[in-house]
Design a protein around this motif. Structure first.
Motif, PDB file in Angstrom:
ATOM      1  N   ILE A   1      17.914  38.922  51.486  1.00  0.00           N
ATOM      2  CA  ILE A   1      17.873  38.953  52.955  1.00  0.00           C
ATOM      3  C   ILE A   1      19.226  39.387  53.521  1.00  0.00           C
ATOM      4  O   ILE A   1      19.303  40.139  54.492  1.00  0.00           O
ATOM      5  N   GLU A   2      20.301  38.930  52.902  1.00  0.00           N
ATOM      6  CA  GLU A   2      21.649  39.314  53.319  1.00  0.00           C
ATOM      7  C   GLU A   2      21.804  40.835  53.294  1.00  0.00           C
ATOM      8  O   GLU A   2      22.397  41.434  54.198  1.00  0.00           O
TER       9      GLU A   2
ATOM     10  N   ILE B   1      19.950  42.448  56.415  1.00  0.00           N
ATOM     11  CA  ILE B   1      20.516  42.241  57.756  1.00  0.00           C
ATOM     12  C   ILE B   1      21.926  42.822  57.878  1.00  0.00           C
ATOM     13  O   ILE B   1      22.427  43.046  58.986  1.00  0.00           O
ATOM     14  N   LYS B   2      22.573  43.106  56.769  1.00  0.00           N
ATOM     15  CA  LYS B   2      23.959  43.589  56.799  1.00  0.00           C
ATOM     16  C   LYS B   2      24.094  44.845  57.660  1.00  0.00           C
ATOM     17  O   LYS B   2      23.344  45.807  57.507  1.00  0.00           O
TER      18      LYS B   2
ATOM     19  N   LYS C   1      23.496  45.029  60.869  1.00  0.00           N
ATOM     20  CA  LYS C   1      22.561  45.030  61.996  1.00  0.00           C
ATOM     21  C   LYS C   1      22.813  43.818  62.891  1.00  0.00           C
ATOM     22  O   LYS C   1      23.261  42.780  62.420  1.00  0.00           O
TER      23      LYS C   1
ATOM     24  N   PHE D   1      20.168  42.488  64.710  1.00  0.00           N
ATOM     25  CA  PHE D   1      18.939  41.755  64.421  1.00  0.00           C
ATOM     26  C   PHE D   1      18.137  42.549  63.397  1.00  0.00           C
ATOM     27  O   PHE D   1      18.328  43.751  63.245  1.00  0.00           O
ATOM     28  N   PHE D   2      17.213  41.880  62.736  1.00  0.00           N
ATOM     29  CA  PHE D   2      16.329  42.587  61.810  1.00  0.00           C
ATOM     30  C   PHE D   2      15.516  43.640  62.559  1.00  0.00           C
ATOM     31  O   PHE D   2      15.184  44.681  62.006  1.00  0.00           O
TER      32      PHE D   2
ATOM     33  N   ASP E   1      12.678  39.032  62.627  1.00  0.00           N
ATOM     34  CA  ASP E   1      13.552  37.970  63.136  1.00  0.00           C
ATOM     35  C   ASP E   1      12.765  36.683  63.362  1.00  0.00           C
ATOM     36  O   ASP E   1      13.234  35.587  63.025  1.00  0.00           O
TER      37      ASP E   1
ATOM     38  N   THR F   1      24.138  37.164  57.272  1.00  0.00           N
ATOM     39  CA  THR F   1      23.050  36.273  57.680  1.00  0.00           C
ATOM     40  C   THR F   1      23.569  35.203  58.628  1.00  0.00           C
ATOM     41  O   THR F   1      22.909  34.858  59.614  1.00  0.00           O
TER      42      THR F   1
ATOM     43  N   TRP G   1      24.019  36.682  61.988  1.00  0.00           N
ATOM     44  CA  TRP G   1      22.707  36.869  62.622  1.00  0.00           C
ATOM     45  C   TRP G   1      22.151  35.541  63.141  1.00  0.00           C
ATOM     46  O   TRP G   1      21.603  35.488  64.248  1.00  0.00           O
ATOM     47  N   THR G   2      22.274  34.473  62.349  1.00  0.00           N
ATOM     48  CA  THR G   2      21.743  33.188  62.801  1.00  0.00           C
ATOM     49  C   THR G   2      22.400  32.753  64.106  1.00  0.00           C
ATOM     50  O   THR G   2      21.737  32.179  64.971  1.00  0.00           O
TER      51      THR G   2
END
Length: 226
Positions: A136-137, A140-141, A143, A145-146, A155, A185, A188-189
């Motif tokens: 997942i990392e 999302i790297k 970005k 958001f997904f 997301d 990640t 993003w969170t």
């Protein structure tokens, strides 16, 4: 805009599966009636609407019933076109569904098992979950958001990581989500959970911790008597 009586959602306050559906409804500005379910004492309504799995969430729209949170997200997105959740490009849509499936089957499933287990079982689950989070990392790297610049389907599908996973780490005395190991990640969170729709629609943390501790105790007790 849907009439509240046209849309009903059966849910459980602490469920990340239910919350992702609520987030989608609220992002799109869809009015709905919420019906809280007692999973230990399932209502006749829930058993009638979802006789196969007997679980929440269940969405009812104009008398039609949709079960399973990912299917509900897609139904919402296809029914109400404003603020699209899934990408338009077929390949990007396929990838969003793929990574949602990976996060659900490898990360979420094993993180939950790890939070409610001990010893070798917990270690195995932590290993699989951590490896999945590493994948997942990579997604999302680079970005915000997904879904690109704004919250999208993936997301919402993985949004539980921002809130529930740290709680499960705490309850299980473990460390799956290490911000130093997964900086993209973690960033993003922070963005995800500060979005007004998300921030205003999360279960109380203290109450959630208590609930998860009780579940852990119950599962450990059941294993000891097996």
């Amino acid at each position: 805009m849907a009439n509240p009586k046209e849309v009903e959602l059966l849910g459980l306050w602490v469920s990340p599966f239910v919350r992702r559906v609520e987030w989608a409804l609220k992002l799109k500005g869809i009015a709905y009636d919420y019906i809280e379910e007692d999973i230990l004492n399932k209502s006749a309504l829930l058993l009638r609407l979802n006789p196969v799995h007997q679980k929440v969430p269940v969405l009812v729209h104009a008398g039609r019933v949709v079960c399973e949170s990912f299917l509900i997200l897609e139904y919402i997105d296809e029914t109400w076109k404003q603020i699209p959740l899934l990408p338009r490009d077929p390949y990007d849509r396929a990838m969003a569904r793929f990574w949602a499936s990976v996060a659900e089957g490898q990360l979420l499933a094993n993180a939950w098992v790890a939070s409610c287990s001990e010893g070798e079982e917990q270690e195995r689950a932590i290993k699989v979950a951590t490896e999945a989070l590493g994948h997942i990392e990579g997604v999302i790297k680079g970005k915000a958001f997904f879904g690109g610049e704004g919250i999208g389907y993936l997301d919402l599908a993985i949004g539980w990581v921002a809130y529930w996973l740290p709680i499960w780490d705490e309850v299980g005395s473990m460390k799956i989500f290490d911000p130093a190991m997964f900086p993209a990640t973690a960033a993003w969170t922070g963005r995800f959970i500060e979005h007004p729709v998300i921030k205003e629609n999360l279960p109380p943390r203290d109450k959630t911790v208590v609930y998860c501790r009780q579940k852990r105790s119950q599962m450990l007790a059941s294993k000891s008597h097996a």
